[in-house]
Design an enzyme around this catalytic site. Structure first.
Site, PDB file in Angstrom:
ATOM      1  N   ARG A 166       6.632 -36.231 -27.282  1.00  0.00           N
ATOM      2  CA  ARG A 166       6.472 -37.351 -28.197  1.00  0.00           C
ATOM      3  C   ARG A 166       4.983 -37.703 -28.279  1.00  0.00           C
ATOM      4  O   ARG A 166       4.383 -38.035 -27.255  1.00  0.00           O
ATOM      5  CB  ARG A 166       7.273 -38.557 -27.704  1.00  0.00           C
ATOM      6  CG  ARG A 166       7.049 -39.749 -28.573  1.00  0.00           C
ATOM      7  CD  ARG A 166       7.822 -40.998 -28.180  1.00  0.00           C
ATOM      8  NE  ARG A 166       7.408 -42.040 -29.083  1.00  0.00           N
ATOM      9  CZ  ARG A 166       7.090 -43.276 -28.743  1.00  0.00           C
ATOM     10  NH1 ARG A 166       7.213 -43.665 -27.489  1.00  0.00           N
ATOM     11  NH2 ARG A 166       6.673 -44.143 -29.642  1.00  0.00           N
TER      12      ARG A 166
ATOM     13  N   HIS B 221       1.527 -45.744 -33.829  1.00  0.00           N
ATOM     14  CA  HIS B 221       1.485 -46.268 -32.462  1.00  0.00           C
ATOM     15  C   HIS B 221       0.253 -47.185 -32.381  1.00  0.00           C
ATOM     16  O   HIS B 221      -0.672 -46.947 -31.618  1.00  0.00           O
ATOM     17  CB  HIS B 221       1.431 -45.118 -31.450  1.00  0.00           C
ATOM     18  CG  HIS B 221       1.919 -45.480 -30.077  1.00  0.00           C
ATOM     19  ND1 HIS B 221       2.968 -44.850 -29.443  1.00  0.00           N
ATOM     20  CD2 HIS B 221       1.495 -46.419 -29.193  1.00  0.00           C
ATOM     21  CE1 HIS B 221       3.150 -45.376 -28.243  1.00  0.00           C
ATOM     22  NE2 HIS B 221       2.271 -46.326 -28.061  1.00  0.00           N
TER      23      HIS B 221
ATOM     24  N   GLU C  35       7.261 -49.880 -31.031  1.00  0.00           N
ATOM     25  CA  GLU C  35       7.247 -51.255 -30.508  1.00  0.00           C
ATOM     26  C   GLU C  35       6.682 -52.286 -31.485  1.00  0.00           C
ATOM     27  O   GLU C  35       5.613 -52.871 -31.248  1.00  0.00           O
ATOM     28  CB  GLU C  35       6.454 -51.313 -29.196  1.00  0.00           C
ATOM     29  CG  GLU C  35       7.033 -50.462 -28.094  1.00  0.00           C
ATOM     30  CD  GLU C  35       6.409 -50.748 -26.726  1.00  0.00           C
ATOM     31  OE1 GLU C  35       5.476 -51.579 -26.643  1.00  0.00           O
ATOM     32  OE2 GLU C  35       6.867 -50.148 -25.738  1.00  0.00           O
TER      33      GLU C  35
ATOM     34  N   ASN D  47      12.132 -47.881 -25.385  1.00  0.00           N
ATOM     35  CA  ASN D  47      11.086 -47.868 -24.356  1.00  0.00           C
ATOM     36  C   ASN D  47      11.484 -48.901 -23.314  1.00  0.00           C
ATOM     37  O   ASN D  47      11.711 -50.065 -23.663  1.00  0.00           O
ATOM     38  CB  ASN D  47       9.723 -48.287 -24.933  1.00  0.00           C
ATOM     39  CG  ASN D  47       9.193 -47.305 -25.977  1.00  0.00           C
ATOM     40  OD1 ASN D  47       9.759 -46.247 -26.194  1.00  0.00           O
ATOM     41  ND2 ASN D  47       8.098 -47.669 -26.605  1.00  0.00           N
TER      42      ASN D  47
ATOM     43  N   TYR E 280      10.669 -50.452 -19.295  1.00  0.00           N
ATOM     44  CA  TYR E 280       9.861 -50.491 -18.072  1.00  0.00           C
ATOM     45  C   TYR E 280      10.393 -51.490 -17.055  1.00  0.00           C
ATOM     46  O   TYR E 280      10.392 -51.206 -15.866  1.00  0.00           O
ATOM     47  CB  TYR E 280       8.403 -50.854 -18.404  1.00  0.00           C
ATOM     48  CG  TYR E 280       7.703 -49.773 -19.188  1.00  0.00           C
ATOM     49  CD1 TYR E 280       7.045 -48.732 -18.534  1.00  0.00           C
ATOM     50  CD2 TYR E 280       7.734 -49.744 -20.583  1.00  0.00           C
ATOM     51  CE1 TYR E 280       6.414 -47.715 -19.241  1.00  0.00           C
ATOM     52  CE2 TYR E 280       7.118 -48.723 -21.298  1.00  0.00           C
ATOM     53  CZ  TYR E 280       6.464 -47.716 -20.612  1.00  0.00           C
ATOM     54  OH  TYR E 280       5.858 -46.706 -21.312  1.00  0.00           O
TER      55      TYR E 280
ATOM     56  N   GLU F 107      10.184 -43.887 -23.894  1.00  0.00           N
ATOM     57  CA  GLU F 107       9.160 -44.160 -22.867  1.00  0.00           C
ATOM     58  C   GLU F 107       9.831 -44.751 -21.638  1.00  0.00           C
ATOM     59  O   GLU F 107      10.750 -45.571 -21.747  1.00  0.00           O
ATOM     60  CB  GLU F 107       8.133 -45.211 -23.331  1.00  0.00           C
ATOM     61  CG  GLU F 107       7.151 -44.738 -24.348  1.00  0.00           C
ATOM     62  CD  GLU F 107       6.145 -45.829 -24.740  1.00  0.00           C
ATOM     63  OE1 GLU F 107       5.876 -46.740 -23.921  1.00  0.00           O
ATOM     64  OE2 GLU F 107       5.645 -45.771 -25.867  1.00  0.00           O
TER      65      GLU F 107
HETATM   66  C1  FCB Z   1       4.189 -49.335 -24.070  1.00  0.00           C
HETATM   67  C2  FCB Z   1       3.337 -48.635 -25.100  1.00  0.00           C
HETATM   68  C3  FCB Z   1       2.597 -47.439 -24.580  1.00  0.00           C
HETATM   69  C4  FCB Z   1       2.078 -47.652 -23.174  1.00  0.00           C
HETATM   70  C5  FCB Z   1       3.155 -48.206 -22.274  1.00  0.00           C
HETATM   71  C6  FCB Z   1       2.709 -48.422 -20.839  1.00  0.00           C
HETATM   72  O1  FCB Z   1       4.377 -50.649 -24.438  1.00  0.00           O
HETATM   73  O2  FCB Z   1       4.139 -48.211 -26.172  1.00  0.00           O
HETATM   74  O3  FCB Z   1       1.585 -47.118 -25.495  1.00  0.00           O
HETATM   75  O4  FCB Z   1       0.934 -48.405 -23.200  1.00  0.00           O
HETATM   76  O5  FCB Z   1       3.641 -49.403 -22.792  1.00  0.00           O
END
Ligand code: FCB
Length: 462
Positions: free
Chosen positions: A88, A132, A177, A301, A303, A361
Site C-alpha cells: 500500500r 494521503h 483518514e 487503520n 492503532y 494500517e
Molecule cells: C496514521 C497515518 C499514517 C501514519 C500512522 C502512524 O494516522 O495514516 O500516515 O502516520 O498514523
C-alpha cells in the site's frame, strides 16, 4: 527471492490465515519519498508547513525523508525479501499535477509507472492510495478542503492517475483518514466551537464528496482489461466510556459519532449520524447518493482504543483520558492489542452490510536504535503486532470478511508533526546515511508470511 525457506520449515507463533489473504506493508508519499522539488514536482501543503519556522517537531521536513524517490529499487528489493504480496503506497498529487488543476508532470507519472512495474515484477500487488494528505499548495491557497471545488479537482486527478495506471493497479483507496485531515486543518485553532465546528463538518463533507466523485470516475474506467476495486481508509478507534456515569456514557456516544461514525454512516448508510451535541451536516441530498455508492472494500487503520470522559468545555463535549494501569507508547497511545477485537466486533454489529475489510494500517512507534552488533531488537513491536493478528484471526473466525493486513510501515519515516523520532518501520532508516537495516520485526514478519499456506491461485486475491 531469498526467503531462507529452502532447507528448514518456517515456524511462527502467530496464527495462520486463509489462503489468498493479502500480506502487506504500507507507506505514504510525503513520509518516505523526499525529492520534494525534483523533476517538476509542485509544493504540497506539507512542504509549505514543514518549511515554516516552528512547522514540525525538531524542524523536520520531508525534503529528503527516506529518499525513496531515488532508492526505489533498493526498497522494492526489501519488500521482495520480506515476501509481502501487497504494498500500500500513495501517489503525491503535486508530483503528478503540480498545481492541482494545470498540466500533468510526465516525470512524476513515470516514477509511479516504475514503482508499479517494479511491484508486479516481484509478484506484489499494488494498493494505491490517491490522497494521503499532501495536496498541492495551490489548491490550499484557494481554500483547500473548505472549498467544494477541491473535491472536483480530486476527481479529475483520480481519473488521470487511473487512466495511466489502471491497466496494472486494481485496488484503489481514494482518501486516507479523512478525520485526520479535518483535525490537522483545525490544529492551530485552539477551539472548534461556533463556526469552526461547522467548518470541520464542511471539510468532512467535501472529503467524502471527493471520495464519491473519484469513485464514480474510477468505476467509469472499468472494462477494457481494467478491474477497479475502490475503497477508502478510515482511522477507527473504538470508544469506551471512562465510567458508568450518564455524562461519560453520553460523551462516548458523541465521540463515536464524531470520530468513528462521521464517515462510516454516510458511506454505508447514506446519512450523517444525528447525535445531540454534534451540529447537523447540511448538504445537497444528491451528494449523499454519490457518497453512498457501494464500496468494494473498507480500509481500516487501527492503532489504539479510546477512553472517553465528559468535558463540557470541549468543542464536542468530550475528551480522551488515559486507560488506567495501561502502558502507552511513545506517542501516548495505549498499548492494548486486545481492543482491536472489540473494534472489529463493533464494526460488524453496527454495519451488517459491511463490505470486505482490508486492514490498511497497524503498527507501533518505538525509538529503535541499531545496536553494536548491527541489530535492531524491537520485541515490543513484535508482541503488539502478534497480539493484533490474534484478534484479527478471531474476528475472521467469527465471520468478518477480512481480505488483507498491512503493517505500518515498511520503513521508518517522517511521522508528520512528530518528526523522525517515532519509528514505525520494519526496516530501520539512518536519516543521516539513509542506510536501511531490517529489524527483528522484519524477520518475524517474513517468517510469518512464509509460514502461511498459499493455497490455489494468485498469492493475493483480496
Ligand atoms: C496514521 C497515518 C499514517 C501514519 C500512522 C502512524 O494516522 O495514516 O500516515 O502516520 O498514523
Amino acid at each position: 527471492m531469498d526467503t531462507g525457506t529452502d532447507t528448514e520449515p518456517e515456524t511462527t507463533d502467530a496464527p495462520t490465515f486463509p489462503p489468498g489473504f493479502c500480506w502487506g506493508v504500507a507507506t505514504s508519499a510525503y513520509q518516505i519519498e523526499g525529492a520534494w522539488d525534483a523533476d517538476g514536482k509542485g509544493p504540497s501543503t506539507w512542504d509549505v508547513l514543514s518549511h515554516r519556522p516552528g512547522g514540525l517537531a525538531d524542524g523536520a521536513t520531508g525534503d529528503v525523508a527516506c529518499d525513496h524517490y531515488h532508492r526505489l529499487d533498493e526498497d522494492l528489493e526489501l519488500m521482495a525479501r520480506l515476501g509481502v504480496t501487497s504494498y500500500r503506497f500513495s501517489v503525491s498529487w503535486p508530483r503528478v499535477r503540480p498545481t492541482g488543476r494545470g498540466p500533468w508532470n510526465p516525470h512524476g507519472l513515470a516514477f509511479y509507472d516504475r514503482l508499479v512495474d517494479g511491484l508486479l515484477a516481484r509478484h506484489i500487488d499494488p494498493m494505491l492510495t490517491l490522497y494521503h494528505w499532501d495536496h498541492p499548495q495551490a489548491l490550499e491557497d484557494d481554500g483547500g478542503w473548505l472549498n467544494r471545488d477541491t473535491a472536483e479537482r480530486f476527481a479529475e486527478y483520480a481519473e488521470g492517475i487511473a487512466a495511466r495506471l489502471g491497466d496494472r493497479v486494481h485496488r484503489w483507496i481514494t482518501i486516507n483518514e479523512p478525520l485526520s485531515v479535518v483535525h490537522a486543518a483545525m490544529n492551530g485553532s485552539s477551539r472548534l466551537d461556533g463556526p469552526l465546528r461547522q467548518h470541520a463538518l464542511a471539510m468532512a463533507h467535501h472529503l467524502l464528496l471527493a471520495h464519491g466523485l473519484a469513485a464514480q470516475r474510477l468505476r467509469g474506467l472499468t472494462g477494457r482489461g481494467r478491474r477497479m476495486e475502490v475503497g477508502i481508509a478510515l482511522n477507527l478507534s473504538g470508544m469506551t466510556p471512562a465510567s458508568g456515569r450518564y455524562a461519560d456514557v453520553e460523551a462516548a456516544g458523541r465521540a463515536e459519532a464524531y470520530e468513528d461514525r462521521l464517515f462510516l454512516d454516510p458511506l454505508l448508510h447514506g446519512r450523517y449520524p444525528r447525535v445531540e451535541g454534534i451540529p447537523v451536516v447540511r448538504c445537497d441530498p444528491a451528494d449523499n447518493t454519490v457518497i453512498a455508492a457501494p464500496l468494494d472494500f473498507l480500509g481500516v487503520n487501527w492503532y489504539a482504543p479510546a477512553r472517553v470522559a465528559a468535558a463540557p468545555s470541549e468543542p464536542f463535549g468530550y475528551t480522551r483520558t488515559p486507560l488506567p494501569d495501561t502502558a502507552a507508547n511513545m506517542l501516548g497511545w495505549p498499548i492494548v492489542p486486545a481492543a482491536f477485537g472489540g473494534l472489529l466486533r463493533w464494526l460488524r454489529a453496527q454495519y451488517p452490510d459491511l463490505p470486505p475489510v482490508h486492514i490498511t494500517e497497524n503498527g507501533m512507534p518505538l525509538p529503535d536504535e541499531v545496536d553494536a552488533g548491527g541489530a535492531v531488537r524491537d520485541e515490543e513491536r513484535i508482541g503488539y503486532l502478534r497480539g493484533c493478528l490474534v484478534q484479527l484471526r478471531a474476528a475472521i473466525d467469527a465471520g468478518l470478511d477480512v481480505r488483507g493486513y498491512h503493517v505500518w510501515s515498511l520503513l521508518d519515516n517522517l511521522e508528520w508533526e512528530h518528526g523522525y523520532r517515532p519509528r514505525f518501520g520494519l526496516v530501520h532508516v539512518d536519516f543521516t546515511t539513509l542506510e536501511r537495516t531490517p529489524k527483528a520485526s522484519f524477520e518475524w514478519y517474513r517468517r510469518l508470511i512464509a509460514a502461511q499456506s498459499t493455497g490455489e491461485g494468485p498469492p493475493c486475491h483480496g
